[in-house]
Write an enzyme that holds these catalytic residues in place. Structure first.
Site, short mmCIF file in Angstrom:
data_model
loop_
_atom_site.label_atom_id
_atom_site.label_comp_id
_atom_site.label_asym_id
_atom_site.label_seq_id
_atom_site.Cartn_x
_atom_site.Cartn_y
_atom_site.Cartn_z
N GLY A 88 52.56 -13.63 70.40
CA GLY A 88 53.14 -13.81 71.73
C GLY A 88 52.32 -14.84 72.49
N ARG A 89 52.43 -14.82 73.80
CA ARG A 89 51.69 -15.80 74.61
C ARG A 89 50.27 -15.34 74.93
NH1 ARG A 89 54.34 -16.74 79.53
NH2 ARG A 89 55.94 -15.21 79.12
N GLU A 92 47.06 -17.36 73.69
CA GLU A 92 46.76 -18.68 74.25
C GLU A 92 45.79 -18.61 75.42
OE1 GLU A 92 50.34 -19.67 77.43
OE2 GLU A 92 50.68 -20.12 75.33
N CYS A 118 51.69 -14.29 63.99
CA CYS A 118 52.37 -15.20 64.89
C CYS A 118 51.38 -16.13 65.58
CB CYS A 118 53.23 -14.41 65.88
SG CYS A 118 54.45 -15.38 66.78
N HIS A 119 51.20 -16.01 66.89
CA HIS A 119 50.24 -16.82 67.64
C HIS A 119 48.84 -16.22 67.64
CE1 HIS A 119 53.98 -18.63 69.00
NE2 HIS A 119 53.28 -19.64 69.51
N TYR A 138 52.69 -18.54 63.27
CA TYR A 138 53.92 -19.18 63.70
C TYR A 138 53.72 -20.69 63.48
CZ TYR A 138 58.11 -20.33 66.22
OH TYR A 138 59.35 -20.81 66.52
#
Length: 187
Positions: A88-89, A92, A118-119, A138
């Site tokens: 997800g975000r 980051e 993923c992330h 991802y």
């Protein structure tokens, strides 16, 4: 089985990538602590659902609120057998937190199993633990994996890659393979 596992998450973590391993690993008998920097046990993180609907990238929709079950400030890596980093975000911005990076580095230094999806590898890249490792993520994260000396593995969305103490996968469709490989690393 009384082994404890740690999940590091944050607001707008991918819903499935947090909820599914959190519940599945508990169902297998593990104690799973979910933490977020600057939040305490009982606080919520907002989640997002990423879906693959034929566009050039995923779409994002609001997910569920997830209640944390441990204070971030009380984490002692020595208490845990393994680490889970959902995507997800959240990765980051979590990668900007030096305490989070140090936790990741400690798991790697002790060669404890780490599962990232993923992330999630963005966080591992920032912690400097991907050099020389085969890593899935991802696809948009592939430049970060390569930039830190990791070998990005382009695999099917429902597959996972294990390299040493690390298991990674591109997205939530890989949960069966990713969780199975992580549990195998845990022994």
């Amino acid at each position: 089985m009384s082994e404890k596992l740690l999940i590091i998450c944050g607001d707008f973590v991918e819903d499935y990538e947090l909820m599914v391993p959190f519940q599945a690993l508990q169902a297998m008998g593990y104690t799973v602590d979910a933490v977020c920097p600057e939040k305490k046990q009982g606080d919520m993180v907002a989640t997002a659902i990423h879906d693959f609907e034929g566009h050039q990238t995923y779409t994002e929709k609001p997910g569920h609120n997830f209640m944390l079950n441990k204070d971030f400030d009380k984490v002692d890596v020595g208490d845990y057998a393994g680490l889970v980093v959902p995507g997800g975000r959240a990765p980051e911005y979590l990668r900007l937190n030096e305490e989070v990076l140090e936790i990741v580095r400690q798991f790697e230094a002790e060669k404890k199993p780490i599962a990232a999806i993923c992330h999630g590898p963005q966080l591992l890249a920032a912690a400097g633990v991907l050099k020389g490792k085969k890593v899935s993520a991802y696809p948009a994260c592939s430049p970060e994996v390569a930039a830190v000396g990791g070998e990005y593995c382009e695999i099917a969305l429902d597959s996972a890659v294990t390299d040493g103490n690390l298991v990674t996968a591109p997205a939530w469709p890989a949960h069966p393979a990713w969780i199975k490989q992580f549990v195998a690393l845990l022994g």
